[in-house]
Design a protein around this motif. Structure first.
Motif, PDB file in Angstrom:
ATOM      1  N   ILE A 164      87.955  27.537 -47.741  1.00 49.51           N
ATOM      2  CA  ILE A 164      89.071  26.594 -47.640  1.00 49.51           C
ATOM      3  C   ILE A 164      89.693  26.701 -46.250  1.00 49.51           C
ATOM      4  CG2 ILE A 164      91.365  25.993 -48.486  1.00 49.51           C
ATOM      5  CD1 ILE A 164      90.495  27.074 -51.201  1.00 49.51           C
ATOM      6  N   ASN A 165      89.749  25.595 -45.535  1.00 53.09           N
ATOM      7  CA  ASN A 165      90.451  25.515 -44.255  1.00 53.09           C
ATOM      8  C   ASN A 165      90.759  24.048 -43.970  1.00 53.09           C
ATOM      9  OD1 ASN A 165      88.020  24.463 -43.457  1.00 53.09           O
ATOM     10  ND2 ASN A 165      87.381  26.252 -42.307  1.00 53.09           N
ATOM     11  N   SER A 166      91.370  23.789 -42.855  1.00 53.01           N
ATOM     12  CA  SER A 166      91.747  22.430 -42.503  1.00 53.01           C
ATOM     13  C   SER A 166      90.571  21.711 -41.830  1.00 53.01           C
ATOM     14  CB  SER A 166      92.943  22.457 -41.557  1.00 53.01           C
ATOM     15  OG  SER A 166      93.210  21.173 -41.085  1.00 53.01           O
ATOM     16  N   ILE A 167      90.390  20.430 -42.124  1.00 49.70           N
ATOM     17  CA  ILE A 167      89.313  19.663 -41.495  1.00 49.70           C
ATOM     18  C   ILE A 167      89.647  19.410 -40.032  1.00 49.70           C
ATOM     19  CG2 ILE A 167      88.137  17.432 -41.484  1.00 49.70           C
ATOM     20  CD1 ILE A 167      88.503  17.368 -44.511  1.00 49.70           C
ATOM     21  N   ILE A 168      90.920  19.148 -39.758  1.00 53.71           N
ATOM     22  CA  ILE A 168      91.338  18.816 -38.397  1.00 53.71           C
ATOM     23  C   ILE A 168      91.228  20.035 -37.479  1.00 53.71           C
ATOM     24  CG2 ILE A 168      93.271  18.024 -36.986  1.00 53.71           C
ATOM     25  CD1 ILE A 168      94.187  16.516 -39.576  1.00 53.71           C
ATOM     26  N   ASN A 169      91.761  21.160 -37.912  1.00 52.47           N
ATOM     27  CA  ASN A 169      91.669  22.384 -37.113  1.00 52.47           C
ATOM     28  C   ASN A 169      91.345  23.539 -38.053  1.00 52.47           C
ATOM     29  OD1 ASN A 169      91.888  24.540 -35.443  1.00 52.47           O
ATOM     30  ND2 ASN A 169      93.859  23.953 -34.579  1.00 52.47           N
ATOM     31  N   PRO A 170      90.135  24.070 -37.996  1.00 51.47           N
ATOM     32  CA  PRO A 170      89.741  25.126 -38.934  1.00 51.47           C
ATOM     33  C   PRO A 170      90.579  26.397 -38.834  1.00 51.47           C
ATOM     34  CG  PRO A 170      87.846  24.267 -37.768  1.00 51.47           C
ATOM     35  CD  PRO A 170      89.052  23.666 -37.143  1.00 51.47           C
ATOM     36  N   LYS A 171      91.304  26.568 -37.721  1.00 50.48           N
ATOM     37  CA  LYS A 171      92.153  27.752 -37.606  1.00 50.48           C
ATOM     38  C   LYS A 171      93.381  27.643 -38.508  1.00 50.48           C
ATOM     39  CE  LYS A 171      90.807  28.986 -32.941  1.00 50.48           C
ATOM     40  NZ  LYS A 171      91.230  29.059 -31.541  1.00 50.48           N
ATOM     41  N   HIS A 172      93.776  26.431 -38.851  1.00 48.67           N
ATOM     42  CA  HIS A 172      94.920  26.220 -39.730  1.00 48.67           C
ATOM     43  C   HIS A 172      94.443  26.202 -41.173  1.00 48.67           C
ATOM     44  CE1 HIS A 172      97.032  23.990 -36.199  1.00 48.67           C
ATOM     45  NE2 HIS A 172      96.888  25.271 -35.976  1.00 48.67           N
ATOM     46  N   GLY A 173      95.200  26.762 -42.030  1.00 47.90           N
ATOM     47  CA  GLY A 173      94.827  26.800 -43.436  1.00 47.90           C
ATOM     48  C   GLY A 173      95.348  28.083 -44.050  1.00 47.90           C
TER      49      GLY A 173
END
Length: 154
Positions: free
Chosen positions: A67-76
């Protein structure tokens, strides 16, 4: 007339030995103690058990790691890999952490440890009988075992 609750507040922390406890039941009992205003330390976090087979627990946690963000994988969501941080997060989710200031104050009184540190070894440790495992340990997965698989290096 409302019944008055007895609050146990001590200067010394309540030390909970997590050995052979089920993670969810232990976390809810610790969260109750924190909400009452106690300081709580949980030791031996790597020996806390999670119900379910080893394969299922590892599969579920690996799905969570994806699970992570599609836009920025560092966010999540933050993916903890150490047993003490996994248990601390589990307890935090049982407190009103995001809803009330008392939830954050309660969380600040919590300490979790891998093993048992020197300063706490001399204190009396308690265990919750209702949170202990009932079947043999083969039916459970320890948090330490799960964390080693997902990337915890001791």
């Amino acid at each position: 007339m409302a019944e008055q609750k007895t609050v146990i507040r001590t200067d010394r922390p309540i030390v909970v030995d997590g050995t052979d406890h089920i993670a969810g039941r232990l976390s809810s009992n610790v969260a109750k103690l924190l909400i009452q205003g106690n300081r709580v330390s949980v030791v031996n976090c790597e020996k806390i058990m999670m119900s379910g087979t080893r394969a299922n627990q590892i599969k579920e946690y690996r799905e969570f790691l994806e699970i992570n963000s599609i836009i920025n994988p560092k966010h999540g969501p933050v993916h903890y890999r150490r047993p003490d941080t996994v248990i601390a997060k589990m307890i935090r989710q049982m407190l009103p952490f995001d809803r009330k200031p008392s939830g954050k104050e309660s969380y600040q009184r919590l300490r979790t440890y891998i093993g048992s540190p020197k300063e706490i070894k001399s204190l009396e440790k308690i265990q919750f009988e209702k949170a202990k495992i009932k079947k043999s340990a083969a039916n459970y997965t320890s948090v330490g075992e799960l964390c080693r698989v997902i990337g915890w290096t001791e």
